[in-house]
Design an enzyme around this catalytic site. Structure first.
Site, mmCIF file in Angstrom:
data_model
loop_
_atom_site.group_PDB
_atom_site.id
_atom_site.type_symbol
_atom_site.label_atom_id
_atom_site.label_comp_id
_atom_site.label_asym_id
_atom_site.label_seq_id
_atom_site.Cartn_x
_atom_site.Cartn_y
_atom_site.Cartn_z
ATOM 1 N N ASP A 213 0.821 -1.209 0.000
ATOM 2 C CA ASP A 213 0.000 0.000 0.000
ATOM 3 C C ASP A 213 0.858 1.263 0.000
ATOM 4 O OD1 ASP A 213 -2.710 0.291 -0.310
ATOM 5 O OD2 ASP A 213 -3.087 0.826 1.779
ATOM 6 N N ASP A 257 -9.389 -2.141 1.957
ATOM 7 C CA ASP A 257 -9.100 -1.652 3.307
ATOM 8 C C ASP A 257 -10.114 -2.161 4.326
ATOM 9 O OD1 ASP A 257 -6.941 -0.175 2.326
ATOM 10 O OD2 ASP A 257 -8.230 1.507 1.803
#
Length: 405
Positions: A213, A257
């Protein structure tokens, strides 16, 4: 910032997004529990539970899979970026919209079935007739599907959001409500079906995606470019308004997420049920690991939103969510003196053991296993063409009982 300068519209948007994410993880985590785990709370076993557990059996994500996850994810993400950049986003968006339309029909329908089952309770749900669809080719079973009669109404009902999202006008397709309905159903089913086999695997997965990420958000434009270019329901939206006005746009949270850390939270819940089974707790389960990891997730998401709000820049949520979830597990386990036991626990081994014990328990006058029923069943007439056999009504073992008598 003074009280007069507080942007309550934006804060309400953050709160709404946080609520949706936590509710999604809570529901998905409980959906990942097997029928065996659910009975630990005190419910009596039912003869049909063993068959339902056999149907819900899914493979676990191992540590080897976790190591490859960021690599495969990077390849897919970069591939989408190249397509969007050099070939345009129109055709890939069209293709993905059709994919998510088809997937959304089953996903929303399955979530509606799960919600109805939870609302009515397992005992009342089992009172509905069971519809079984079997597709045979000679003696070989190609497909078997079992549904309770309410599902025949709920699954078609679940197709409405997908149809409106794909075939509606521009305003309908961009509706935050439709996007959230589809995204929440995808999240719920992903958490119910994708299961990590151990805390070790979960830590490897979260650690790998932590760096994934950071690189794709801070190191390149790839993540932001793909996320903002593709118009597909893989994100949660909440209007930046306390009265749900869309004039200022939306705050957004990607499903990755939610699902990735949510898998870790769901595994913590399954471990709590494992602990309850080992200690033979009745009448309730102490969900200490589940509550600690879910609280850590909420704290990590609040931190993400705070940093994003202060610096006015998109943040890689897993930068905060991954350490929060991992640390919550480690601190809880060490505080309780259970770290070695928790680290060595493997969900896959327990699931297989539970399934084996259930199969052994359904003998000596109790309902037979599927293998025994197959031995006693009459031979199926051979045929070179596929046959569809629909059985409606409560399944019964009268024939097998007569033969044993």
């Amino acid at each position: 910032m003074s009280a007069a300068g507080t942007d309550w519209d934006l804060l309400s948007s953050y709160a709404g997004l946080l609520s949706l994410a936590c509710i999604s993880i809570y529901a998905g985590a409980h959906g990942s529990l097997s029928s065996k785990s659910a009975r630990i709370a005190g419910a009596e076993p039912h003869p049909e539970d063993s068959e339902e557990e056999e149907e819900e059996e899914v493979d676990r994500l191992s540590s080897q899979d976790a190591y490859l996850f960021p690599v495969i994810g990077s390849a897919v993400l970069f591939g989408l970026y190249l397509i969007v950049k050099y070939f345009g986003k129109e055709w890939i968006t069209w293709l993905l919209q059709w994919y998510f339309t088809i997937a959304g029909v089953g996903s929303v329908g399955k979530s509606l079935v799960a919600l109805s089952q939870w609302t009515l309770g397992a005992a009342r749900w089992r009172k509905f007739d069971k519809v079984q669809l079997r597709i045979l080719k000679g003696p070989r079973e190609l497909l078997s599907l079992s549904l309770r009669t309410p599902s025949l109404f709920l699954i078609p009902l679940g197709s409405i959001p997908s149809i409106l999202y794909t075939f509606g006008n521009t305003a309908t397709r961009r509706s935050a409500l439709l996007t959230d309905l589809l995204a929440l159903s995808f999240s719920h089913n992903a958490l119910s079906l994708l299961k990590i086999d151990s805390f070790k695997t979960g830590c490897v997965l979260l650690s790998g995606l932590f760096f994934y990420d950071i690189w794709w958000v801070f190191g390149t434009e790839v993540m932001v470019k793909v996320a903002t270019s593709l118009d597909v329901p893989i994100k949660l939206l909440w209007p930046k308004s306390a009265v749900f006005s869309t004039e200022r746009g939306f705050t957004m949270l990607g499903l990755g997420d939610i699902v990735i850390p949510g898998m870790f939270v769901a595994m913590a819940l399954r471990y709590d049920y494992h602990r309850a089974a080992q200690r033979q707790q009745r009448g309730g389960v102490s969900k200490i690991y589940f509550l600690s990891t879910l609280t850590a997730y909420a704290t990590g998401l609040v931190t993400t939103m705070t940093v994003m709000h202060v610096f006015r820049k998109a943040q890689p949520a897993l930068l905060y969510l991954s350490p929060a979830c991992i640390l919550s597990f480690i601190l809880t386990a060490f505080a309780r003196g259970e770290f070695a036991e928790a680290w060595a626990w493997t969900d896959e081994m327990e699931d297989k053991g539970n399934h084996k014990s259930l199969a052994n328990s359904h003998t000596n006058g109790k309902p037979e296993s599927r293998i025994d029923q197959a031995i006693d069943a009459e031979p199926v007439a051979s045929s070179t063409s596929a046959q569809a056999d629909v059985l409606i009504g409560q399944e019964s073992s009268k024939r097998s009982k007569k033969r044993h008598n």
